[in-house]
Design a protein around this motif. Structure first.
Motif, PDB file in Angstrom:
ATOM      1  N   UNK A 241      59.625  41.350  49.372  1.00 48.24           N
ATOM      2  CA  UNK A 241      58.296  40.049  49.791  1.00 48.24           C
ATOM      3  C   UNK A 241      57.015  40.832  50.207  1.00 48.24           C
ATOM      4  N   UNK A 242      57.382  41.523  50.333  1.00 47.02           N
ATOM      5  CA  UNK A 242      55.676  41.705  51.277  1.00 47.02           C
ATOM      6  C   UNK A 242      54.894  43.057  50.547  1.00 47.02           C
ATOM      7  N   UNK A 243      56.119  43.297  49.606  1.00 48.67           N
ATOM      8  CA  UNK A 243      55.836  44.173  48.926  1.00 48.67           C
ATOM      9  C   UNK A 243      55.011  44.365  47.885  1.00 48.67           C
ATOM     10  N   UNK A 244      54.591  43.146  46.872  1.00 53.08           N
ATOM     11  CA  UNK A 244      53.987  42.926  45.792  1.00 53.08           C
ATOM     12  C   UNK A 244      53.408  41.375  46.041  1.00 53.08           C
ATOM     13  N   UNK A 245      52.641  40.981  45.589  1.00 56.87           N
ATOM     14  CA  UNK A 245      52.541  39.682  45.492  1.00 56.87           C
ATOM     15  C   UNK A 245      52.120  38.982  44.485  1.00 56.87           C
ATOM     16  N   UNK A 246      51.990  37.318  44.230  1.00 59.67           N
ATOM     17  CA  UNK A 246      51.787  36.912  43.353  1.00 59.67           C
ATOM     18  C   UNK A 246      50.824  35.921  43.728  1.00 59.67           C
ATOM     19  N   UNK A 247      50.058  34.976  42.255  1.00 59.75           N
ATOM     20  CA  UNK A 247      49.118  34.360  42.962  1.00 59.75           C
ATOM     21  C   UNK A 247      48.537  33.487  41.482  1.00 59.75           C
TER      22      UNK A 247
END
Length: 723
Positions: free
Chosen positions: A226-232
């Motif tokens: 989960x920390x390898x990518x981001x969503x917002x």
């Protein structure tokens, strides 16, 4: 329309009262709607909606609820992190092999740069855009909670209707794609919506590091990093009924754009705070903001940029119109009046294959990967040697706009890298890759990828199909540079053999069947014949344009080594004697010899009598248990062209060996190891049907590949002859 009626014990008959009657396409298509009444599992091919550039794959709920099937596109690609041992892709320069007396660097695996080689093989890789499924009381629904499932794919309208129960409560989900944009629309109907027990969740996976273990991905992406990518949530307008979620994966980003009717307000919330380390860190919930309605509908639109997607009602209307138009345009084949017991299954495969190629094989300037837009095989990359099997059917089925949407744009996109590849190897023109992607055009290193030959003349074949459909100067000019650089390479690559005075191909080389010793294989029969065809076609192209024909093209064409023979029959490659027919490795797949008088148009390099005798010999040794992949289509084409329609129809209806699943997806079979579907099987089947029913250049009579006995009755309209 031409009508061919062939019945047992009678001769060819044109029936006057049917000659002007149109085929009832809607009735035939609708009679083969795909119906499932059991919960599918992870070994079942999902049903799909999509448009060729985008596809949404569903489980029994019409969404991705209890099985994380993929949302794939032609444009979303990603690069893994660079190798951990410090090797760089730029360190890789190929592996040398002696070729015509000099060292040439080929795209072969480099044992001294294993990680860099693997990185180039597996990157870029196609990414899963996200999962959209149902929740019950805030939790993901499992298959054990679902009862009384029924799912229908309405082929004529392109609609999937899924009904089932959750804890005894009825749920209906209607799923539709969009021809105009990369979007999927859902309508969810249930009292569980009104009670707020039923909701929707969106989740965004991350691509794993693509080692050889991830060569095939039924479910693309993982949720472990989960920390390898981001969503917002980058935009949200409750009044307008819109929201956008941005997904950032290192250098790759895209948006999931949502829209719903403003009067049926939905609420989008993130399940966990940003920065969460949970596997559900990138999960979002979409639910009604009030308890006023028992249904919700929304559009999920995926794009490299943020957009306002169309309303669900807009997509629902135009999706039906576009699917209706698709079925009404171009060619159609009707075997439903046949008394032959194989006719119904044959018709089912015809209809379902036409649906599947529209969803998986109609991208812009791009050929599909072999598993289409369902799952990732070979990291999501497509294979250039397969572009004819994937896409030529568009031309023969009278759906030329789909063909023209792919070609020559695919080659124009890959031209710069292909020119550079040939130059770096010491040849002129464009050396087309084997396994590649639409972004960089790199030829993925591989023992086969580095030295395969038969993809090189494909532009000539495809250009001829384009010109047959539109014999104009515009067609000639549009294809001219691609054909010129292809012919420059073909003529440049052939090496003069000082002892014979002829031009050889290889070694090193791999042919169609990839089962010969590459470092000693010279003058593969099919490749030699195809080289000659390609040069002749390129020369004729220049004549039509009124341009000068390069002398080297003419010289090499006239002096190519002939396709090798042994004992009066064609041999797979030079140096074999008649005993090669006892070599089980070669006879396990001798399809290249079938292709000499099959898919390959007539060429001066091939003697029809020898090719016929060779085909009959192949029929004796290439038994049903050995034939796989697109072997059946090419056997059907060859059989029709050599005047054996009974054999042609046998290969098209060898159902015990050539399997299509309950949804009508072709299964590769054999030792490929790839999960279903095998889209070249569906597309190649349609191409073979066009030969058998519509005929080819020089064929005589109507439906020349359909037997005049055996209870076969065929009507057809809108087909074009093959080459």
């Amino acid at each position: 329309m031409r009508v061919n009626q062939v019945a047992a014990g009678c001769c060819l008959l044109l029936v006057p009262n049917l000659a002007t009657a149109r085929i009832d396409r809607k009735h035939i298509v609708s009679s083969f709607n795909i119906i499932r009444t059991n919960l599918i599992d992870n070994e079942t091919t999902p049903l799909q909606v999509g448009n060729g550039n985008f596809a949404f794959n569903v489980d029994s709920t019409g969404m991705q609820t209890f099985l994380p099937f993929n949302t794939l596109s032609s444009w979303a690609w990603h690069n893994d992190s660079l190798p951990s041992n410090g090797e760089l892709p730029s360190d890789y320069h190929g592996v040398p092999r002696e070729t015509y007396g000099r060292q040439v660097y080929y795209d072969l695996p480099d044992a001294s740069l294993k990680q860099a080689t693997q990185w180039l093989i597996s990157n870029p890789n196609r990414i899963n855009l996200g999962r959209i499924g149902l929740t019950y009381k805030g939790a993901t629904i499992s298959s054990s909670q679902i009862t009384q499932p029924k799912q229908v794919l309405d082929l004529w309208n392109g609609i999937i209707i899924s009904t089932f129960q959750i804890h005894g409560k009825d749920v209906k989900v209607t799923t539709q794609g969009d021809f105009d944009e990369d979007a999927v629309v859902f309508k969810i109907e249930s009292n569980l919506v009104k009670s707020h027990d039923l909701g929707v969740e969106l989740d965004f996976p991350y691509p794993p590091i693509h080692t050889t273990a991830y060569k095939y991905e039924v479910f693309a992406g993982v949720y472990d990093f989960p920390l390898n990518h981001t969503t917002s949530v980058t935009a949200k307008n409750d009044k307008a009924g819109t929201a956008s979620i941005k997904h950032q994966l290192q250098e790759t980003s895209y948006f999931a754009n949502l829209r719903w009717p403003a009067q049926s307000a939905l609420e989008l919330t993130r399940n966990e705070p940003e920065g969460s380390k949970s596997t559900t860190a990138h999960r979002y919930t979409l639910k009604p903001s009030s308890k006023m309605s028992s249904s919700i509908s929304f559009t999920a639109h995926f794009s490299p940029d943020r957009r306002t997607p169309p309303l669900p009602s807009t997509v629902q209307k135009r999706n039906k119109l576009e699917w209706n138009r698709y079925w009404q345009e171009g060619g159609f084949v009707d075997f439903t009046a046949s008394s032959n017991p194989n006719a119904t299954e044959l018709q089912r495969r015809i209809v379902t294959s036409q649906y599947h190629v529209r969803v998986n094989s109609a991208a812009k300037d791009q050929s599909p990967q072999e598993s289409g837009l369902m799952n990732n095989g070979w990291y999501g990359k497509f294979h250039m040697e397969m572009v004819i099997w994937h896409n030529a059917h568009w031309a023969t089925w009278g759906k030329q706009k789909y063909f023209d949407n792919i070609f020559p744009g695919l080659y124009e996109r890959l031209l710069p890298s292909s020119l550079a590849r040939a130059k770096s190897m010491g040849w002129e023109g464009a050396r087309w890759p084997k396994m590649t992607d639409p972004i960089y055009g790199i030829n993925s290193p591989g023992d086969i990828n580095g030295v395969l030959l038969w993809q090189q003349p494909h532009p000539m074949y495809l250009a001829q199909l384009a010109y047959q459909a539109s014999p104009t100067r515009n067609t000639l000019e549009r294809w001219d540079r691609v054909l010129t650089e292809t012919a420059n390479y073909i003529a440049s690559y052939a090496g003069l053999n000082a002892s014979t005075g002829k031009y050889d191909l290889g070694p090193p080389s791999y042919g169609v069947t990839e089962n010969t010793p590459p470092n000693s294989t010279r003058n593969l029969a099919y490749e030699i014949a195809y080289w000659r065809y390609g040069l002749d076609a390129a020369r004729e192209w220049k004549r039509k344009l009124g341009q000068r024909i390069p002398d080297r093209w003419t010289h090499v064409a006239a002096n190519l080594a002939p396709p090798p023979q042994a004992g009066g029959l064609y041999a797979v490659y030079d140096g074999l004697n008649s005993s090669w027919w006892n070599d089980t490795k070669l006879t396990g797949d001798p399809r290249s010899l079938i292709m000499l008088q099959g898919i390959l148009p007539d060429t001066a390099a091939v003697d029809p009598k020898i090719a016929l005798a060779t085909a009959d010999k192949v029929a004796q040794v290439w038994t049903d248990d050995k034939i796989r992949g697109w072997g059946r289509p090419v056997l059907a084409i060859n059989s029709a062209r050599i005047g054996n329609p009974e054999r042609a129809m046998y290969h098209l209806t060898a159902y015990d060996y050539w399997r299509f699943d309950d949804a009508g997806f072709a299964i590769r079979g054999g030792d490929g190891g790839t999960p279903a579907p095998f889209i070249p099987g569906n597309a190649g089947f349609l191409y073979a049907l066009a030969y058998v029913v519509g005929g080819w250049a020089g064929s005589k009579g109507d439906a020349p590949g359909v037997p005049k006995n055996g209870g076969w009755i065929v009507k057809h309209e809108g087909l074009r002859r093959a080459l």
